[in-house]
Design a protein around this motif. Sequence first.
Motif, PDB file in Angstrom:
ATOM      1  N   ASN A 194       4.309  -3.509  11.388  1.00 15.75           N
ATOM      2  CA  ASN A 194       5.227  -2.595  10.704  1.00 15.75           C
ATOM      3  C   ASN A 194       5.693  -3.103   9.339  1.00 15.75           C
ATOM      4  O   ASN A 194       6.434  -2.414   8.649  1.00 15.75           O
ATOM      5  N   LYS A 195       5.285  -4.294   8.959  1.00 15.10           N
ATOM      6  CA  LYS A 195       5.703  -4.847   7.672  1.00 15.10           C
ATOM      7  C   LYS A 195       4.960  -4.153   6.529  1.00 15.10           C
ATOM      8  O   LYS A 195       3.830  -3.697   6.692  1.00 15.10           O
ATOM      9  N   THR A 196       5.601  -4.088   5.357  1.00  6.93           N
ATOM     10  CA  THR A 196       5.021  -3.354   4.224  1.00  6.93           C
ATOM     11  C   THR A 196       4.647  -4.255   3.049  1.00  6.93           C
ATOM     12  O   THR A 196       3.696  -3.956   2.323  1.00  6.93           O
ATOM     13  N   SER A 199       0.854  -1.188   0.000  1.00  9.81           N
ATOM     14  CA  SER A 199       0.000   0.000   0.000  1.00  9.81           C
ATOM     15  C   SER A 199       0.888   1.236   0.000  1.00  9.81           C
ATOM     16  O   SER A 199       1.972   1.227   0.595  1.00  9.81           O
ATOM     17  N   TYR A 200       0.425   2.305  -0.651  1.00  8.67           N
ATOM     18  CA  TYR A 200       1.239   3.517  -0.678  1.00  8.67           C
ATOM     19  C   TYR A 200       0.359   4.756  -0.694  1.00  8.67           C
ATOM     20  O   TYR A 200      -0.828   4.717  -1.032  1.00  8.67           O
ATOM     21  N   ILE A 238       5.696   4.256   1.200  1.00 10.75           N
ATOM     22  CA  ILE A 238       5.209   2.880   1.276  1.00 10.75           C
ATOM     23  C   ILE A 238       4.716   2.647   2.693  1.00 10.75           C
ATOM     24  O   ILE A 238       5.443   2.867   3.666  1.00 10.75           O
ATOM     25  N   LEU A 239       3.465   2.191   2.818  1.00 13.34           N
ATOM     26  CA  LEU A 239       2.797   2.148   4.116  1.00 13.34           C
ATOM     27  C   LEU A 239       2.927   0.783   4.785  1.00 13.34           C
ATOM     28  O   LEU A 239       2.910  -0.253   4.123  1.00 13.34           O
ATOM     29  N   SER A 240       3.031   0.823   6.101  1.00 14.39           N
ATOM     30  CA  SER A 240       3.044  -0.404   6.891  1.00 14.39           C
ATOM     31  C   SER A 240       1.608  -0.922   7.049  1.00 14.39           C
ATOM     32  O   SER A 240       0.631  -0.248   6.690  1.00 14.39           O
TER      33      SER A 240
END
Length: 274
Positions: free
Chosen positions: A238-240, A101-102, A107-109
Amino acid sequence: MKSIFTNKIKFLGAFILASGLTFGQTAADKRVQAGLTGNFGLNMVKMGTSKMQSNGIGSNMSIGINLHTTFKNSKNLGIATGVEFDFGSLKYKPSAPTYYSYNDTEILSKDDAGSQAGIFQISERTQKPVFVTVPLMFLFRTDYIGDFRYFGKFGVRNSFLVSQKINDSGTDFSVANPLGEASDNENMKASGEMFFYNGSVGMSAGAEWNFVGSTCLVAEIGYFYGITPMYLDRKEENKTLFTSDNVNPLIWNRTYFSNKANLNQLMLKISILF
């Protein structure tokens, strides 16, 4: 007054003599050599996950300061160190459909995915980290044979992450375009994804040419094996990166994961030492 004048003449003479000895010192006699250096290298990532794979060989270029110093009781043994700014590239591709996701260039967690502007499916990724590197190597070298002497080094390259950018090629999905379209996401940021320290152990060998005065041209080639992970195995929130069981990735059915890799490097170093 005459005594003071005489003392000044003696002091000036001693200073000129010491300066002449210092600047007239040959390369063979110097315990410390320092100068500019540049590295040209190949970055090879060793993967630690089956979900991402290497996509060929990346590059590394750096510029900095090189320092050779020998031990007091031996001109053939010493320490090589310095400070270098490394500009590298790392190349990946997913082994299965992989997304993130961004929003804009961020780039979002998993925790921040609710503010997404779109979802991007990666087909190829190029990561461009910038490191400050401090090599710390044992130096072993021969005496001069004519204008040349030869050396070997063994030790550690200590690299500290300054910044990183990500360029992705793939497919962009959004509410306005749920079927997706081919796109490139450039200069993306993924905060906290890369580990701030990258250490590698290795060795190099080379030659030093004393071509004028005490000035030397130095060339060496070395191989360095990464001993620390390049990426953090972060907490789930916290993973992206994620995979999805749904054909449409806009539908939330995601399995998040972290990239895992170590960095191996083949390096050519050229230095001018004084």
